[in-house]
Design a protein around this motif. Structure first.
Motif, PDB file in Angstrom:
ATOM      1  N   GLY A 222      12.604   0.428 -26.985  1.00 44.75           N
ATOM      2  CA  GLY A 222      12.736  -1.025 -26.963  1.00 44.75           C
ATOM      3  C   GLY A 222      13.203  -1.641 -25.670  1.00 44.75           C
ATOM      4  O   GLY A 222      13.387  -2.865 -25.599  1.00 44.75           O
ATOM      5  N   ALA A 223      13.406  -0.818 -24.631  1.00 45.19           N
ATOM      6  CA  ALA A 223      13.797  -1.383 -23.340  1.00 45.19           C
ATOM      7  C   ALA A 223      12.614  -2.142 -22.735  1.00 45.19           C
ATOM      8  O   ALA A 223      11.451  -1.849 -23.020  1.00 45.19           O
ATOM      9  N   THR A 224      12.902  -3.119 -21.904  1.00 40.45           N
ATOM     10  CA  THR A 224      11.849  -3.804 -21.146  1.00 40.45           C
ATOM     11  C   THR A 224      11.415  -2.887 -20.013  1.00 40.45           C
ATOM     12  O   THR A 224      12.260  -2.361 -19.279  1.00 40.45           O
ATOM     13  N   THR A 225      10.120  -2.667 -19.888  1.00 42.06           N
ATOM     14  CA  THR A 225       9.619  -1.698 -18.910  1.00 42.06           C
ATOM     15  C   THR A 225       8.742  -2.378 -17.860  1.00 42.06           C
ATOM     16  O   THR A 225       7.982  -3.297 -18.162  1.00 42.06           O
ATOM     17  N   VAL A 226       8.868  -1.879 -16.635  1.00 39.52           N
ATOM     18  CA  VAL A 226       8.135  -2.434 -15.494  1.00 39.52           C
ATOM     19  C   VAL A 226       7.489  -1.276 -14.739  1.00 39.52           C
ATOM     20  O   VAL A 226       8.131  -0.250 -14.492  1.00 39.52           O
ATOM     21  N   ALA A 227       6.229  -1.427 -14.371  1.00 42.24           N
ATOM     22  CA  ALA A 227       5.537  -0.429 -13.549  1.00 42.24           C
ATOM     23  C   ALA A 227       5.196  -1.045 -12.200  1.00 42.24           C
ATOM     24  O   ALA A 227       4.586  -2.123 -12.140  1.00 42.24           O
ATOM     25  N   ILE A 228       5.575  -0.366 -11.125  1.00 46.82           N
ATOM     26  CA  ILE A 228       5.185  -0.740  -9.767  1.00 46.82           C
ATOM     27  C   ILE A 228       4.182   0.313  -9.322  1.00 46.82           C
ATOM     28  O   ILE A 228       4.550   1.471  -9.087  1.00 46.82           O
ATOM     29  N   THR A 229       2.923  -0.053  -9.224  1.00 48.13           N
ATOM     30  CA  THR A 229       1.873   0.936  -9.008  1.00 48.13           C
ATOM     31  C   THR A 229       0.704   0.353  -8.230  1.00 48.13           C
ATOM     32  O   THR A 229       0.476  -0.863  -8.263  1.00 48.13           O
ATOM     33  N   GLY A 230      -0.014   1.223  -7.564  1.00 45.57           N
ATOM     34  CA  GLY A 230      -1.216   0.803  -6.858  1.00 45.57           C
ATOM     35  C   GLY A 230      -2.462   0.898  -7.711  1.00 45.57           C
ATOM     36  O   GLY A 230      -3.552   0.538  -7.263  1.00 45.57           O
ATOM     37  N   ARG A 231      -2.315   1.372  -8.948  1.00 46.12           N
ATOM     38  CA  ARG A 231      -3.462   1.559  -9.841  1.00 46.12           C
ATOM     39  C   ARG A 231      -3.181   0.846 -11.164  1.00 46.12           C
ATOM     40  O   ARG A 231      -2.601   1.412 -12.074  1.00 46.12           O
ATOM     41  N   PRO A 232      -3.605  -0.415 -11.299  1.00 44.81           N
ATOM     42  CA  PRO A 232      -3.281  -1.184 -12.500  1.00 44.81           C
ATOM     43  C   PRO A 232      -3.986  -0.713 -13.764  1.00 44.81           C
ATOM     44  O   PRO A 232      -3.696  -1.214 -14.847  1.00 44.81           O
ATOM     45  N   ASP A 233      -4.888   0.253 -13.650  1.00 47.07           N
ATOM     46  CA  ASP A 233      -5.561   0.803 -14.832  1.00 47.07           C
ATOM     47  C   ASP A 233      -5.040   2.195 -15.175  1.00 47.07           C
ATOM     48  O   ASP A 233      -5.569   2.857 -16.062  1.00 47.07           O
ATOM     49  N   SER A 247      -0.469  -2.674  -2.797  1.00 42.50           N
ATOM     50  CA  SER A 247      -1.631  -2.271  -2.025  1.00 42.50           C
ATOM     51  C   SER A 247      -1.220  -1.112  -1.124  1.00 42.50           C
ATOM     52  O   SER A 247      -0.047  -0.770  -1.014  1.00 42.50           O
ATOM     53  N   THR A 248      -2.198  -0.510  -0.474  1.00 42.07           N
ATOM     54  CA  THR A 248      -1.901   0.598   0.427  1.00 42.07           C
ATOM     55  C   THR A 248      -2.935   0.638   1.535  1.00 42.07           C
ATOM     56  O   THR A 248      -4.074   0.192   1.344  1.00 42.07           O
ATOM     57  N   ALA A 249      -2.538   1.127   2.680  1.00 42.68           N
ATOM     58  CA  ALA A 249      -3.476   1.303   3.781  1.00 42.68           C
ATOM     59  C   ALA A 249      -4.349   2.520   3.500  1.00 42.68           C
ATOM     60  O   ALA A 249      -4.084   3.309   2.604  1.00 42.68           O
ATOM     61  N   ARG A 250      -5.404   2.649   4.278  1.00 42.02           N
ATOM     62  CA  ARG A 250      -6.292   3.793   4.105  1.00 42.02           C
ATOM     63  C   ARG A 250      -5.560   5.104   4.395  1.00 42.02           C
ATOM     64  O   ARG A 250      -4.849   5.212   5.378  1.00 42.02           O
ATOM     65  N   GLU A 251      -5.757   6.060   3.529  1.00 37.81           N
ATOM     66  CA  GLU A 251      -5.136   7.360   3.731  1.00 37.81           C
ATOM     67  C   GLU A 251      -5.932   8.142   4.779  1.00 37.81           C
ATOM     68  O   GLU A 251      -7.155   8.081   4.819  1.00 37.81           O
ATOM     69  N   SER A 252      -5.225   8.863   5.627  1.00 46.78           N
ATOM     70  CA  SER A 252      -5.882   9.687   6.642  1.00 46.78           C
ATOM     71  C   SER A 252      -5.069  10.961   6.833  1.00 46.78           C
ATOM     72  O   SER A 252      -4.001  11.138   6.244  1.00 46.78           O
ATOM     73  N   GLU A 253      -5.568  11.830   7.682  1.00 47.94           N
ATOM     74  CA  GLU A 253      -4.918  13.125   7.883  1.00 47.94           C
ATOM     75  C   GLU A 253      -3.475  12.974   8.346  1.00 47.94           C
ATOM     76  O   GLU A 253      -2.589  13.699   7.898  1.00 47.94           O
ATOM     77  N   LEU A 254      -3.238  12.034   9.256  1.00 53.43           N
ATOM     78  CA  LEU A 254      -1.897  11.848   9.805  1.00 53.43           C
ATOM     79  C   LEU A 254      -1.143  10.703   9.138  1.00 53.43           C
ATOM     80  O   LEU A 254      -0.018  10.392   9.532  1.00 53.43           O
ATOM     81  N   SER A 264       4.531  -1.060   0.802  1.00 55.72           N
ATOM     82  CA  SER A 264       4.268  -2.112  -0.177  1.00 55.72           C
ATOM     83  C   SER A 264       5.264  -2.062  -1.329  1.00 55.72           C
ATOM     84  O   SER A 264       5.662  -3.105  -1.867  1.00 55.72           O
ATOM     85  N   GLN A 265       5.708  -0.874  -1.704  1.00 51.58           N
ATOM     86  CA  GLN A 265       6.717  -0.762  -2.765  1.00 51.58           C
ATOM     87  C   GLN A 265       8.028  -1.412  -2.344  1.00 51.58           C
ATOM     88  O   GLN A 265       8.690  -2.078  -3.148  1.00 51.58           O
ATOM     89  N   LEU A 266       8.413  -1.220  -1.091  1.00 50.02           N
ATOM     90  CA  LEU A 266       9.651  -1.828  -0.598  1.00 50.02           C
ATOM     91  C   LEU A 266       9.571  -3.354  -0.627  1.00 50.02           C
ATOM     92  O   LEU A 266      10.560  -4.029  -0.925  1.00 50.02           O
ATOM     93  N   LEU A 267       8.399  -3.894  -0.329  1.00 48.77           N
ATOM     94  CA  LEU A 267       8.232  -5.342  -0.412  1.00 48.77           C
ATOM     95  C   LEU A 267       8.455  -5.820  -1.846  1.00 48.77           C
ATOM     96  O   LEU A 267       9.161  -6.809  -2.080  1.00 48.77           O
ATOM     97  N   VAL A 268       7.878  -5.117  -2.805  1.00 46.29           N
ATOM     98  CA  VAL A 268       8.001  -5.525  -4.206  1.00 46.29           C
ATOM     99  C   VAL A 268       9.453  -5.440  -4.678  1.00 46.29           C
ATOM    100  O   VAL A 268       9.954  -6.360  -5.338  1.00 46.29           O
ATOM    101  N   VAL A 269      10.149  -4.348  -4.346  1.00 49.35           N
ATOM    102  CA  VAL A 269      11.542  -4.236  -4.813  1.00 49.35           C
ATOM    103  C   VAL A 269      12.436  -5.257  -4.108  1.00 49.35           C
ATOM    104  O   VAL A 269      13.405  -5.746  -4.706  1.00 49.35           O
ATOM    105  N   ASP A 270      12.113  -5.602  -2.876  1.00 51.44           N
ATOM    106  CA  ASP A 270      12.869  -6.662  -2.211  1.00 51.44           C
ATOM    107  C   ASP A 270      12.655  -8.000  -2.918  1.00 51.44           C
ATOM    108  O   ASP A 270      13.600  -8.795  -3.069  1.00 51.44           O
TER     109      ASP A 270
END
Length: 304
Positions: A222-233, A247-254, A264-270
């Protein structure tokens, strides 16, 4: 395509500035045919804005139904609304308002170029997250946090660091918050939650079992739940009362996904923290002042 994805993005058409962000965020979760439509409108908004639904279907080798479904997943009631957004995005790009996408960082790039590329990617990631963030969902999450008896934040790896950042901020304004890094401890904490408590799951992929399990336990109690995610499905949203999409930048090797998702997660929690501090200002301000004074005293020459 899951019904959850559809429900999340059909209640309010996004502004033109948010269109490119939604394509980047939702593209990986689309079918291949829908991806072709999304990629086409993101790559050439002006050209696609001039096409009928039949013309865009022919250009992308898909069907009219696929074009309409893609428009709805991106948040538009129909193709006409998507065309209007495309025209707006094209005008923005022509006026120099849309940032350019930088190339991937190469192993032989000089550090000055690495700095420039990372700065551009971070700026794009933050802009995309801000443009795509559902402020009604954010406001509901803030309201729950502001009155919570107890707050748990679940995350693994880099996401746990983001969770700890949020917890430290909440503690400084007098709220009771925890960010257990051990998956077993997270579950044992979650089963103690009840109505009036809040549980937050931070997972870019939305598929991290060690994050989903405690959130599900909190949801069941019964707790209120929140998801912070890049995949809403993703699976994590099945147990979330409120979903905040990053959102996220393009993933690359480096540049692994954890680097850009953290930004982006830090922006949301701020945003969550500021919203809570605003709502609880009468108690938050004195608590914050007390924490500043305690830290100042700890580092004063006399105390040393």
């Amino acid at each position: 395509m899951s019904s959850n994805l559809k429900e999340t993005f059909t209640h309010a058409p996004p502004a033109p500035a948010a269109l490119a962000a939604k394509v980047r965020t939702l593209g990986p979760s689309m079918t291949r045919s829908m991806q072709r439509v999304a990629e086409a409108v993101a790559a050439d908004p002006a050209g696609c804005a001039a096409l009928t639904v039949t013309g865009l279907a022919e250009r992308t080798g898909t069907s009219e139904a696929t074009v309409v479904r893609t428009a709805r997943v991106l948040g538009y009631p129909g193709y006409r609304d998507l065309r209007l957004a495309l025209a707006g995005l094209a005008a923005q790009q022509q006026s120099g308002g849309a940032p350019a996408v930088t190339a991937d960082i190469a192993v032989d790039d000089p550090l000055a170029e690495v700095v420039a590329k990372l700065a551009q990617e971070e700026q794009q990631c933050l802009a995309d997250t801000a443009a795509g963030l559902d402020t009604s969902q954010l406001d509901a999450a803030v309201a729950a946090l502001a009155t919570a008896r107890r707050i748990d934040v679940y995350g693994i790896g880099a996401s746990n660091l983001v969770g700890q950042d949020l917890v430290q901020k909440l503690l400084r304004i007098g709220l009771i918050a925890h960010a257990p890094g051990d998956p077993h401890l997270a579950v044992t904490n979650a089963v103690q939650l009840r109505a009036g408590d809040v549980a937050i799951a931070i997972t870019h992929s939305g598929r991290t079992d060690d994050v989903i399990e405690p959130l599900r336990a909190a949801f069941d109690r019964g707790a209120t739940t929140v998801a912070i995610t890049g995949r809403p499905d993703a699976e994590v949203t099945q147990y979330a009362d409120h979903v905040l999409t990053t959102s996220t930048a393009r993933e690359s090797e480096l540049r692994p996904a954890a680097m850009s998702s953290r930004t982006s997660q830090l922006l949301v929690v701020d945003c969550l923290f500021i919203g809570v501090a605003q709502r609880t200002y009468e108690s938050a301000a004195p608590a914050l002042s007390d924490s500043y004074q305690a830290l100042a005293h700890r580092h004063s020459p006399r105390h040393s």
